[in-house]
Write a protein that holds these residues in place. Structure first.
Motif, mmCIF file in Angstrom:
data_model
loop_
_atom_site.group_PDB
_atom_site.id
_atom_site.type_symbol
_atom_site.label_atom_id
_atom_site.label_comp_id
_atom_site.label_asym_id
_atom_site.label_seq_id
_atom_site.Cartn_x
_atom_site.Cartn_y
_atom_site.Cartn_z
ATOM 1 N N GLY A 1 40.017 48.997 35.337
ATOM 2 C CA GLY A 1 40.613 48.710 34.032
ATOM 3 C C GLY A 1 41.230 47.322 34.004
ATOM 4 O O GLY A 1 41.102 46.596 33.012
ATOM 5 N N ALA A 2 41.881 46.938 35.091
ATOM 6 C CA ALA A 2 42.482 45.605 35.161
ATOM 7 C C ALA A 2 41.394 44.535 35.135
ATOM 8 O O ALA A 2 41.537 43.517 34.453
ATOM 9 C CB ALA A 2 43.327 45.485 36.422
ATOM 10 N N ASP A 3 40.308 44.760 35.865
ATOM 11 C CA ASP A 3 39.192 43.805 35.846
ATOM 12 C C ASP A 3 38.594 43.692 34.454
ATOM 13 O O ASP A 3 38.291 42.599 33.981
ATOM 14 C CB ASP A 3 38.098 44.221 36.840
ATOM 15 N N LEU A 4 38.425 44.815 33.811
ATOM 16 C CA LEU A 4 37.863 44.831 32.466
ATOM 17 C C LEU A 4 38.780 44.109 31.489
ATOM 18 O O LEU A 4 38.323 43.329 30.652
ATOM 19 C CB LEU A 4 37.628 46.276 32.018
ATOM 20 N N ALA B 1 42.097 57.439 41.006
ATOM 21 C CA ALA B 1 43.015 56.845 40.033
ATOM 22 C C ALA B 1 43.238 55.368 40.337
ATOM 23 O O ALA B 1 43.241 54.534 39.426
ATOM 24 C CB ALA B 1 44.345 57.597 40.037
ATOM 25 N N SER B 2 43.395 55.023 41.607
ATOM 26 C CA SER B 2 43.580 53.615 41.989
ATOM 27 C C SER B 2 42.364 52.784 41.626
ATOM 28 O O SER B 2 42.486 51.663 41.120
ATOM 29 C CB SER B 2 43.844 53.498 43.490
ATOM 30 N N GLU B 3 41.178 53.331 41.870
ATOM 31 C CA GLU B 3 39.950 52.613 41.527
ATOM 32 C C GLU B 3 39.820 52.452 40.017
ATOM 33 O O GLU B 3 39.386 51.402 39.540
ATOM 34 C CB GLU B 3 38.732 53.343 42.095
ATOM 35 N N ALA B 4 40.209 53.468 39.267
ATOM 36 C CA ALA B 4 40.137 53.386 37.800
ATOM 37 C C ALA B 4 41.103 52.331 37.273
ATOM 38 O O ALA B 4 40.755 51.567 36.364
ATOM 39 C CB ALA B 4 40.440 54.745 37.182
#
Length: 80
Positions: free
Chosen positions: A52-55, A45-48
């Motif tokens: 998402g923030a990078d995207l 979840a943290s990686e997702a």
């Protein structure tokens, strides 16, 4: 159907004769597996969220760049 019908009490029979002892004998292993799954899910979840923030940041930067180039093109056309 047999296990689900209240008249046959099939689910109770299966639990009492098979599952109860298995669950008691393996309780610590099951608990450890559940705990590991929670940790793995948290990492995923943290990686997702980070992805998402990078995207989102990339999308905002691309939109701003597009808006700036579009505005510049409009200004250039007015000057002509």
């Amino acid at each position: 159907m047999w296990a689900m019908l209240p008249q046959t009490k099939g689910a109770k029979f299966l639990y009492d004769n098979f599952l109860k002892d298995f669950l008691k004998e393996n309780e610590t292993r099951i608990d450890a597996a559940v705990e590991q799954a929670k940790k793995s899910a948290s990492v995923i979840a943290s990686e997702a969220v980070a992805a998402g923030a990078d995207l989102t940041a990339s999308g905002v930067a691309a939109a701003a760049e597009y808006a700036n180039s579009d505005a510049k093109d409009s200004t250039d056309k007015k000057d002509e």
